[in-house]
Design a protein around this motif. Structure first.
Motif: not given
Length: 302
Positions: A100, A189-190, A223, A219-220, A186
């Motif tokens: 992350t 996803a970001v 994911a 938001h993550l 991740l």
């Protein structure tokens, strides 16, 4: 008056014919997959209730639940199960937490970002056996290893990591292998995060920590749940790293459930006990998979 007769079959017949043809075309592959999965499972179940030892042909016959009872009451089994849980949890914490942070970092603009992304993802394409050999002989060797040279350079005594901290060392190796997978998922996803929302929060005075906590991290969520599910299923069967580096030792300090089954079958030649361990491992893996799939499904529907 000329009458034209339509002899074409009804639409329902065409649909049934198409389904029948599709079933006939798919049936060989489905049959092969069923045989491939069911036959080993049935044989494992059969051997798990048999007295079957490769070096003792006189030991044979129906064992009932004796193999299961012996395994469940064996301290090595409980220790290996605990090691499995610790190993999975530790690798998940390192890979998901580090993934992350690295995903957020690599989403920023900086010089050499493309090369940095390639370098952080590259360990995922190295075979587990090769990774374990690199860490054992190149990085962690108490005499010739890179870490030992770094410790001697600052006046410290090198540590034999594999002997003193075997489970922690295996955890570090496996986390290094799976960190790129977490970063890849991740980071994608970001990058899908709405930039206007991020910019609006910055203009409203939100700092980097607040934006990460209230915008990026929620938001993550989906994911992260997918990464946890996929990694957990694979981490329950870690074997190559343990076999190459510690061989489950010292004692059973780094033995997980997969390596315990291997040692019972191919080192102690107890096929019946190893098969019972395999059945228990299948049950545990399916229970974990059911909970993970349901958790991910709820997260995706939210």
């Amino acid at each position: 008056m000329q009458v034209v007769l339509d002899h074409s079959p009804p639409a329902g017949a065409n649909v049934r014919s198409g389904k029948r043809t599709g079933f006939l075309l798919l049936s060989p592959s489905v049959l092969i997959l069923l045989v491939w999965s069911i036959v080993p499972l049935v044989m494992t179940l059969w051997y798990s209730v048999q007295n079957y030892n490769l070096v003792d042909p006189t030991l044979h016959g129906f064992a009932g639940i004796d193999n299961y009872w012996y395994l469940l009451t064996d301290p090595d089994f409980l220790h290996s199960l605990l090691n499995t849980l610790v190993l999975v949890a530790g690798v998940l914490i390192i890979s998901v937490g580090g993934g992350t942070l690295l995903a957020v970092l690599y989403d920023q603009e900086f010089f050499g970002r493309g090369i940095a992304r390639i370098l952080v993802i590259s360990p995922f394409f190295i075979m587990p056996t090769v990774s374990a050999l690199l860490w054992k002989n190149l990085m962690l060797h108490p005499i010739y290893g890179v870490y030992s040279a770094m410790m001697r350079a600052v006046g410290l005594t090198p540590i034999d990591w594999l002997a003193r901290f075997p489970l922690l060392t295996v955890m570090m190796i496996v986390a290094w292998e799976w960190l790129p997978f977490a970063v890849l998922i991740l980071l994608t996803a970001v990058q899908s995060l709405d930039g206007e929302q991020h910019e609006a929060a910055r203009m409203d005075g939100a700092g980097p920590v607040a934006r990460f906590r209230y915008i990026i991290l929620p938001h993550l969520g989906r994911a992260i749940s997918v990464v946890v599910m996929i990694e957990t299923i694979y981490l329950l069967t870690i074997f190559a790293e343990i076999s190459v580096t510690t061989a489950g030792g010292p004692g059973v300090a780094s033995t997980n459930l997969a390596y315990l089954i291997y040692s019972r079958a191919l080192l102690q030649f107890d096929v019946g006990g190893a098969s019972a361990g395999g059945v228990i491992a299948i049950i545990i893996a399916n229970i974990v998979a059911i909970f993970l799939v349901r958790a991910v499904a709820r997260n995706l529907e939210a």
